[in-house]
Design a protein around this motif. Structure first.
Motif, PDB file in Angstrom:
ATOM      1  N   ALA A 185       0.808  -1.212   0.053  1.00 29.82           N
ATOM      2  CA  ALA A 185       0.049   0.104   0.044  1.00 29.82           C
ATOM      3  C   ALA A 185       0.904   1.271  -0.107  1.00 29.82           C
ATOM      4  CB  ALA A 185      -0.894   0.044   1.322  1.00 29.82           C
ATOM      5  N   PHE A 186       1.976   1.107   0.857  1.00 30.74           N
ATOM      6  CA  PHE A 186       2.883   2.357   0.656  1.00 30.74           C
ATOM      7  C   PHE A 186       3.565   2.587  -0.658  1.00 30.74           C
ATOM      8  CE2 PHE A 186       7.328   3.650   1.324  1.00 30.74           C
ATOM      9  CZ  PHE A 186       7.266   4.991   1.992  1.00 30.74           C
ATOM     10  N   THR A 187       3.806   1.631  -1.363  1.00 32.36           N
ATOM     11  CA  THR A 187       4.482   1.645  -2.659  1.00 32.36           C
ATOM     12  C   THR A 187       3.364   2.484  -3.742  1.00 32.36           C
ATOM     13  OG1 THR A 187       5.673  -0.282  -2.253  1.00 32.36           O
ATOM     14  CG2 THR A 187       5.610   0.465  -4.378  1.00 32.36           C
ATOM     15  N   GLN A 188       2.227   1.966  -3.534  1.00 27.42           N
ATOM     16  CA  GLN A 188       1.308   2.274  -4.220  1.00 27.42           C
ATOM     17  C   GLN A 188       0.916   3.953  -3.909  1.00 27.42           C
ATOM     18  OE1 GLN A 188      -2.203  -0.524  -3.634  1.00 27.42           O
ATOM     19  NE2 GLN A 188      -1.211  -1.764  -5.029  1.00 27.42           N
ATOM     20  N   PHE A 189       1.024   4.103  -2.725  1.00 22.60           N
ATOM     21  CA  PHE A 189       0.772   5.489  -2.390  1.00 22.60           C
ATOM     22  C   PHE A 189       1.766   6.491  -2.963  1.00 22.60           C
ATOM     23  CE2 PHE A 189       1.815   9.221   0.493  1.00 22.60           C
ATOM     24  CZ  PHE A 189       0.546   9.748   0.373  1.00 22.60           C
ATOM     25  N   CYS A 190       3.090   6.175  -2.787  1.00 23.16           N
ATOM     26  CA  CYS A 190       4.059   6.924  -3.234  1.00 23.16           C
ATOM     27  C   CYS A 190       4.255   7.089  -4.624  1.00 23.16           C
ATOM     28  CB  CYS A 190       5.477   6.192  -2.827  1.00 23.16           C
ATOM     29  SG  CYS A 190       5.705   6.253  -0.918  1.00 23.16           S
ATOM     30  N   ASN A 191       3.799   5.932  -5.260  1.00 18.67           N
ATOM     31  CA  ASN A 191       3.641   5.884  -6.956  1.00 18.67           C
ATOM     32  C   ASN A 191       2.671   6.857  -7.423  1.00 18.67           C
ATOM     33  OD1 ASN A 191       6.020   4.196  -7.136  1.00 18.67           O
ATOM     34  ND2 ASN A 191       4.802   2.420  -7.412  1.00 18.67           N
ATOM     35  N   ALA A 192       1.564   6.932  -6.779  1.00 14.91           N
ATOM     36  CA  ALA A 192       0.418   7.507  -7.215  1.00 14.91           C
ATOM     37  C   ALA A 192       0.455   9.061  -6.962  1.00 14.91           C
ATOM     38  CB  ALA A 192      -0.886   7.219  -6.427  1.00 14.91           C
ATOM     39  N   LYS A 194       3.664  10.401  -6.817  1.00 21.62           N
ATOM     40  CA  LYS A 194       4.996  10.530  -7.376  1.00 21.62           C
ATOM     41  C   LYS A 194       5.933  11.078  -6.570  1.00 21.62           C
ATOM     42  CE  LYS A 194       3.231  11.448 -12.208  1.00 21.62           C
ATOM     43  NZ  LYS A 194       1.857  11.073 -11.917  1.00 21.62           N
ATOM     44  N   LEU A 195       6.202  10.227  -5.528  1.00 18.21           N
ATOM     45  CA  LEU A 195       7.120  10.649  -4.229  1.00 18.21           C
ATOM     46  C   LEU A 195       8.319   9.729  -4.577  1.00 18.21           C
ATOM     47  CD1 LEU A 195       4.816  10.732  -1.129  1.00 18.21           C
ATOM     48  CD2 LEU A 195       5.309  12.637  -2.779  1.00 18.21           C
ATOM     49  N   ASP A 196       9.543  10.264  -4.285  1.00 20.76           N
ATOM     50  CA  ASP A 196      10.797   9.647  -4.463  1.00 20.76           C
ATOM     51  C   ASP A 196      10.981   8.770  -3.108  1.00 20.76           C
ATOM     52  OD1 ASP A 196      13.148   8.549  -5.051  1.00 20.76           O
ATOM     53  OD2 ASP A 196      14.242  10.607  -5.007  1.00 20.76           O
ATOM     54  N   TYR A 197      11.041   7.602  -3.094  1.00 21.91           N
ATOM     55  CA  TYR A 197      11.222   6.853  -1.825  1.00 21.91           C
ATOM     56  C   TYR A 197      12.027   5.534  -1.924  1.00 21.91           C
ATOM     57  CZ  TYR A 197       8.480   2.866  -4.022  1.00 21.91           C
ATOM     58  OH  TYR A 197       8.187   1.807  -4.922  1.00 21.91           O
ATOM     59  N   VAL A 198      12.969   5.253  -0.862  1.00 27.03           N
ATOM     60  CA  VAL A 198      13.807   4.233  -0.700  1.00 27.03           C
ATOM     61  C   VAL A 198      13.396   3.132   0.346  1.00 27.03           C
ATOM     62  CG1 VAL A 198      16.043   3.510  -0.328  1.00 27.03           C
ATOM     63  CG2 VAL A 198      15.779   5.723  -1.468  1.00 27.03           C
ATOM     64  N   LEU A 199      13.566   1.994   0.108  1.00 26.26           N
ATOM     65  CA  LEU A 199      12.713   1.020   1.500  1.00 26.26           C
ATOM     66  C   LEU A 199      14.295   0.440   1.833  1.00 26.26           C
ATOM     67  CD1 LEU A 199       9.775  -0.939   0.142  1.00 26.26           C
ATOM     68  CD2 LEU A 199       9.758   0.678   1.680  1.00 26.26           C
ATOM     69  N   GLU A 200      14.531   0.457   3.027  1.00 27.91           N
ATOM     70  CA  GLU A 200      16.030   0.411   3.625  1.00 27.91           C
ATOM     71  C   GLU A 200      15.671  -1.296   4.097  1.00 27.91           C
ATOM     72  OE1 GLU A 200      16.916   3.293   6.287  1.00 27.91           O
ATOM     73  OE2 GLU A 200      16.904   4.696   4.804  1.00 27.91           O
ATOM     74  N   THR A 201      15.524  -2.132   3.217  1.00 28.41           N
ATOM     75  CA  THR A 201      15.362  -3.517   3.888  1.00 28.41           C
ATOM     76  C   THR A 201      16.610  -4.143   3.809  1.00 28.41           C
ATOM     77  OG1 THR A 201      14.798  -4.324   1.443  1.00 28.41           O
ATOM     78  CG2 THR A 201      13.205  -3.808   2.959  1.00 28.41           C
TER      79      THR A 201
END
Length: 201
Positions: A185-192, A194-201
């Protein structure tokens, strides 16, 4: 650190009395030996006249704790710290410290009586404390414009994510902890958005 096991929800104190001896049991969540020492120092400050301040703790997952220790603080060996630790282990909680502060009432309890009294004091406070299970989370960083901050904060509130820090520069950098079951859901929100995000897995 991800904790998908029960830990105490917070600090709690309960008092019991056995043959005129007062037993004040305290439970606190701890994640390091330093925190254990801080709680013990506080107990000694609060109760400078107590005869004994006995304790036990375990850090890490119940059943396979990374670290555990106990102390009889002058009581006969095995009559205080071990019974407290046994109750902790029976309750299946991690990252937990239980202290039992004793004011001697003039009547000796004997070894068996001490074991029952310390176990009973630990039981009284552990039965009353709330437990929380912290769901596994993934750290994330989001770079965005100032206008995007409020929508992101709202998304976090709705989905149980926490905002761990915000840095303001030419853009806004947010550090988040996102529940692992909300990553899609977070990924979908950021894409919708247009936010630049990095998951630190």
């Amino acid at each position: 650190m991800n904790k998908d096991y029960p830990v105490p929800a917070g600090y709690l104190e309960r008092e019991t009395e056995v043959k005129k001896s007062r037993f004040i049991a305290r439970v606190a969540p701890v994640s390091s030996r330093e925190e254990v020492h801080q709680w013990l120092e506080q107990a000694h400050k609060d109760h400078p006249d107590a005869r004994h301040i006995c304790w036990a703790y375990q850090i890490g997952r119940p059943g396979s704790a990374a670290e555990a220790a106990m102390n009889d603080d002058g009581e006969p060996s095995g009559t205080a710290g071990k019974p407290i630790l046994n109750v902790i282990q029976h309750k299946d909680m991690g990252d937990i410290l239980v202290m039992v502060i004793r004011y001697f009432g003039g009547i000796k309890l004997g070894a068996g009586g001490l074991v029952r009294a310390y176990a009973g004091a630990a039981e009284s406070v552990l039965s009353a404390v709330d437990r929380v299970v912290q769901q596994p989370v993934t750290p994330a960083r989001v770079t965005m414009s100032f206008a995007d901050e409020q929508p992101l904060r709202h998304w976090c509130e709705v989905h149980g994510a926490s905002v761990d820090g915000i840095d303001y520069g030419t853009s806004v950098l947010a550090r988040l902890s996102v529940p692992m079951d909300k990553l899609e859901a977070f990924t979908q929100f950021c894409n919708a958005q247009k936010l630049d995000y990095v998951l630190e897995t």
